[in-house]
Design a protein around this motif. Structure first.
Motif, PDB file in Angstrom:
ATOM      1  N   HIS A 190      -5.455  -8.476   3.305  1.00  0.00           N
ATOM      2  CA  HIS A 190      -4.157  -7.855   3.027  1.00  0.00           C
ATOM      3  C   HIS A 190      -4.280  -6.347   2.880  1.00  0.00           C
ATOM      4  CE1 HIS A 190      -2.152 -11.772   2.243  1.00  0.00           C
ATOM      5  NE2 HIS A 190      -3.341 -12.130   1.797  1.00  0.00           N
TER       6      HIS A 190
ATOM      7  N   GLU B 151      -0.976  -4.021   3.525  1.00  0.00           N
ATOM      8  CA  GLU B 151       0.110  -4.066   2.547  1.00  0.00           C
ATOM      9  C   GLU B 151      -0.316  -3.565   1.171  1.00  0.00           C
ATOM     10  OE1 GLU B 151       1.054  -8.294   1.124  1.00  0.00           O
ATOM     11  OE2 GLU B 151      -0.032  -8.649   3.000  1.00  0.00           O
TER      12      GLU B 151
ATOM     13  N   GLU C 180      -1.891  -0.637   0.779  1.00  0.00           N
ATOM     14  CA  GLU C 180      -2.045   0.814   0.855  1.00  0.00           C
ATOM     15  C   GLU C 180      -1.172   1.565  -0.147  1.00  0.00           C
ATOM     16  OE1 GLU C 180      -1.474   1.991   4.887  1.00  0.00           O
ATOM     17  OE2 GLU C 180      -3.453   1.297   5.534  1.00  0.00           O
TER      18      GLU C 180
ATOM     19  N   ALA D  33       0.681  -0.125  -2.619  1.00  0.00           N
ATOM     20  CA  ALA D  33       1.056  -1.059  -3.680  1.00  0.00           C
ATOM     21  C   ALA D  33       0.288  -0.764  -4.967  1.00  0.00           C
ATOM     22  CB  ALA D  33       0.784  -2.490  -3.238  1.00  0.00           C
TER      23      ALA D  33
ATOM     24  N   TYR E  72       4.134  -7.281  -8.646  1.00  0.00           N
ATOM     25  CA  TYR E  72       5.389  -7.572  -7.956  1.00  0.00           C
ATOM     26  C   TYR E  72       6.523  -7.635  -8.975  1.00  0.00           C
ATOM     27  CZ  TYR E  72       2.902  -9.151  -3.729  1.00  0.00           C
ATOM     28  OH  TYR E  72       2.129  -9.224  -2.586  1.00  0.00           O
TER      29      TYR E  72
ATOM     30  N   LYS F 198       7.079  -5.863  -3.882  1.00  0.00           N
ATOM     31  CA  LYS F 198       5.921  -5.167  -4.449  1.00  0.00           C
ATOM     32  C   LYS F 198       6.369  -3.903  -5.172  1.00  0.00           C
ATOM     33  CE  LYS F 198       3.374  -4.590  -0.791  1.00  0.00           C
ATOM     34  NZ  LYS F 198       4.124  -5.352   0.232  1.00  0.00           N
TER      35      LYS F 198
ATOM     36  N   LYS G 274       5.486  -0.126  -5.987  1.00  0.00           N
ATOM     37  CA  LYS G 274       4.733   0.895  -5.267  1.00  0.00           C
ATOM     38  C   LYS G 274       4.311   2.033  -6.196  1.00  0.00           C
ATOM     39  CE  LYS G 274       7.349  -0.171  -1.066  1.00  0.00           C
ATOM     40  NZ  LYS G 274       8.246   0.356  -0.004  1.00  0.00           N
TER      41      LYS G 274
END
Length: 224
Positions: free
Chosen positions: A40, A43, A45, A47, A60, A73, A75
């Motif tokens: 993963h 995704e 990068e 998060a 999340y 998610k 960020k």
């Protein structure tokens, strides 16, 4: 239903400018999901996540209590807008996750509730449990491997095992916990080798989580 509608409104909030006050509105909906870092990588990068070996614990926001996949998610930009540290948000999310889905252990085919094994009450593990290992997950089972990272869980299991721990993440839904004193390390490595062989042959199951064997030290209170 009204609660679900209010959470849906926050989707737009996450896309726009936020304030520390907006964090207070959504903090109780934060939760943590474990992902394999390699599978993963893209995704992850932007998060908010914490790396533990080849596992990423990702934050999340839950948008529906009835659908675990209905989530978004958090960020890094959200942290800046909230003026919150990653550590504080991760701690909040882990605490929420533990409350929403308490840890469970399965021993010899009989399930024991998370509340029972976490409390310092009359609870013990047999010698065979320590040798063969116990399955650790949550009451929801899905993404249950995250329970390894709940506050106090490894400390309590090490107390029950009376030793340091070996941890094998058999899937994203559960892990197997062994006593470092009682179990046979070669047998555990053999089980890990079978998993690695599947990965090398290109068989990567949707709920696969880790290709590593982990060790928990009671003295250092550290997972490595």
């Amino acid at each position: 239903v009204q609660d679900e509608i209010e959470k849906l409104k926050t989707v737009g909030m996450l896309e726009g400018e936020m304030t520390p006050d907006s964090y207070q509105k959504i903090r109780k909906y934060l939760f943590v999901k474990p992902l394999n870092k390699k599978a993963h990588s893209l995704e992850l990068e932007d998060a908010v996540h914490k790396d533990v070996g080849d596992i990423a614990c990702v934050v999340y926001m839950m948008l529906s209590n009835t659908n675990a996949y209905f989530c978004v998610k958090i960020k890094n930009q959200h942290l800046k807008q909230w003026k919150m540290t990653k550590e504080a948000v991760m701690e909040e999310a882990l605490k929420n996750t533990c409350q929403m889905t308490p840890p469970f252990i399965y021993t010899n085919g009989k399930n024991k509730s998370g509340g029972s094994f976490m409390d310092n009450g009359a609870f013990c593990l047999s010698k065979s449990d320590k040798v063969m290992g116990v399955q650790l997950c949550t009451n929801a089972k899905e993404n249950g491997a995250v329970s390894v990272f709940f506050p106090g869980v490894l400390q309590r299991l090490a107390q029950l095992m009376g030793s340091d721990l070996y941890i094998l993440f058999t899937s994203g839904n559960e892990s197997t916990i062994y006593s470092a004193n009682e179990s046979n390390l070669e047998d555990i490595k053999d089980e890990l080798h079978i998993m690695e062989t599947d990965y090398d042959n290109g068989i990567w199951y949707e709920d696969s989580l880790s290709e590593e064997l982990y060790y928990y030290s009671r003295i250092e209170d550290k997972l490595s």
